[in-house]
Every structure is written in structure tokens, then in C-alpha cells.
Design an enzyme around this catalytic site. Structure first.
Site, short mmCIF file in Angstrom:
data_model
loop_
_atom_site.label_atom_id
_atom_site.label_comp_id
_atom_site.label_asym_id
_atom_site.label_seq_id
_atom_site.Cartn_x
_atom_site.Cartn_y
_atom_site.Cartn_z
N ILE A 31 0.83 -1.21 0.00
CA ILE A 31 0.00 0.00 0.00
C ILE A 31 0.87 1.27 0.00
CG2 ILE A 31 -0.23 0.41 2.49
CD1 ILE A 31 -3.30 0.57 1.99
N ASN A 87 11.32 -8.41 7.55
CA ASN A 87 11.67 -7.73 8.79
C ASN A 87 11.17 -8.54 9.99
OD1 ASN A 87 12.79 -5.47 7.42
ND2 ASN A 87 10.72 -4.67 7.06
N GLN A 94 9.44 -4.24 11.72
CA GLN A 94 8.26 -5.07 11.40
C GLN A 94 7.02 -4.42 11.99
OE1 GLN A 94 8.21 -9.12 12.94
NE2 GLN A 94 6.48 -9.68 11.63
N SER A 95 6.05 -4.14 11.12
CA SER A 95 4.81 -3.48 11.58
C SER A 95 3.60 -4.40 11.48
CB SER A 95 4.56 -2.19 10.79
OG SER A 95 4.44 -2.47 9.41
N HIS A 100 5.96 -12.02 6.04
CA HIS A 100 5.86 -11.48 4.68
C HIS A 100 7.24 -11.10 4.18
CE1 HIS A 100 5.38 -8.08 7.47
NE2 HIS A 100 5.96 -7.33 6.55
N HIS A 102 9.16 -8.66 1.34
CA HIS A 102 9.04 -7.53 0.42
C HIS A 102 9.86 -7.86 -0.83
CE1 HIS A 102 7.66 -4.56 3.60
NE2 HIS A 102 8.23 -5.47 4.37
P1 DGP Z 1 6.76 -4.44 7.63
O1 DGP Z 1 7.05 -3.05 8.05
O2 DGP Z 1 8.01 -5.19 7.17
O3 DGP Z 1 5.97 -5.22 8.66
O4 DGP Z 1 5.88 -4.33 6.32
C1 DGP Z 1 4.49 -4.19 6.33
C2 DGP Z 1 4.11 -3.62 5.01
O5 DGP Z 1 2.71 -3.80 4.85
C3 DGP Z 1 4.38 -2.14 4.83
O6 DGP Z 1 5.33 -1.95 3.78
C4 DGP Z 1 3.05 -1.53 4.45
C5 DGP Z 1 2.20 -2.74 4.09
N1 DGP Z 1 0.80 -2.62 4.43
C6 DGP Z 1 0.27 -2.28 5.64
N2 DGP Z 1 -1.07 -2.30 5.60
C7 DGP Z 1 -1.40 -2.67 4.33
C8 DGP Z 1 -2.64 -2.87 3.67
O7 DGP Z 1 -3.74 -2.73 4.23
N3 DGP Z 1 -2.59 -3.24 2.37
C9 DGP Z 1 -1.41 -3.40 1.69
N4 DGP Z 1 -1.48 -3.76 0.40
N5 DGP Z 1 -0.21 -3.24 2.30
C10 DGP Z 1 -0.22 -2.87 3.60
#
Ligand code: DGP
Length: 114
Positions: A31, A87, A94-95, A100, A102
Site C-alpha cells: 500500500i 523484517n 516489522q509493523s 511477509h 518484500h
Molecule cells: P513491515 O514493516 O516489514 O511489517 O511491512 C508491512 C508492510 O505492509 C508495509 O510496507 C506496508 C504494508 N501494508 C500495511 N497495511 C497494508 C494494507 O492494508 N494493504 C497493503 N497492500 N499493504 C499494507
């Protein structure tokens, strides 16, 4: 109801730009893209992070890596190169606490990452 965002995306309860789906993994566009191609590859099975991967997941992770290579070719970033990164924990940023990877490409990237 499952509260995990990526479980909900995998179940198609939350919309996402899905670019790949199999019985075991889903790929969808991030996103908040950090590169011209920024796809997230997730396991359908809920695993919190790479810290929690066990032997049973080996075959699925093999499929995930092959899918990353396939998507890199499909996105036209294979020649230039790409990065596949996961992450783990707060220092890594990591959020979302669902395993997952990337898949990033389409621009020159720095090393080490910030
Ligand atoms: P991390 O920070 O490594 O946990 O990556 C989480 C990623 O998830 C971050 O790059 C943004 C993405 N993300 C968060 N919420 C959503 C969502 O609702 N849809 C999509 N497509 N991506 C999301």
C-alpha cells in the site's frame, strides 16, 4: 473474526491488489510502495515472523522464493536486480506480525539499508 490484517487480505476480506495466489501463498502490492515494484509475498498460514518458521514450512517457502523470481521476471525487474527482504521485530521495523517478504525492484538500492 481474525484480527490479523494479512490473514484478512489472504481471505479476501480486506481488498488488495493481488498479483499472485496459490493454495499456500498470496502476493499483493504494498500500500506504501518503496520502489517501482513493491510486492508483499505472504504465507496463507498465519506465522508471526521468520522467527517462528518451522520445518513444516520449508516447501511453502521454497514456493514463495520461486514465485518471487517469477514475479520479478513478470515485472521486468529481473535484469536490473531485486531485493527480497523480511523484517523481524521492532529494530527491523516489522509493523505487521504475519510473515511477509518484500519484493522490491525497479530502482538502484542502497546497502546497508537504513
Ligand atoms: P513491515 O514493516 O516489514 O511489517 O511491512 C508491512 C508492510 O505492509 C508495509 O510496507 C506496508 C504494508 N501494508 C500495511 N497495511 C497494508 C494494507 O492494508 N494493504 C497493503 N497492500 N499493504 C499494507
Amino acid at each position: 473474526m481474525n484480527e490479523c490484517l494479512f490473514c484478512r487480505i489472504a481471505a479476501r476480506e480486506v481488498p488488495a491488489d493481488v498479483v499472485h495466489e496459490s493454495d499456500h501463498i498470496v502476493g499483493f502490492r504494498d500500500i506504501n510502495p518503496q520502489a517501482p515494484t513493491h510486492i508483499l509475498l505472504i504465507t496463507k498460514e498465519h506465522v508471526s515472523s521468520a522467527r517462528d518458521v518451522d520445518e513444516d514450512l520449508g516447501k511453502v517457502l521454497g514456493e514463495l522464493f520461486r514465485t518471487a523470481a517469477h514475479l520479478a521476471r513478470a515485472e521486468g525487474i529481473d535484469e536490473g536486480g531485486w531485493r527480497l527482504v523480511t523484517n523481524v521485530g521492532p529494530d527491523a521495523g516489522q509493523s505487521v506480525h504475519h510473515l511477509h517478504f518484500h519484493l522490491l525492484g525497479g530502482r538502484q538500492m542502497d546497502w546497508p539499508p537504513g
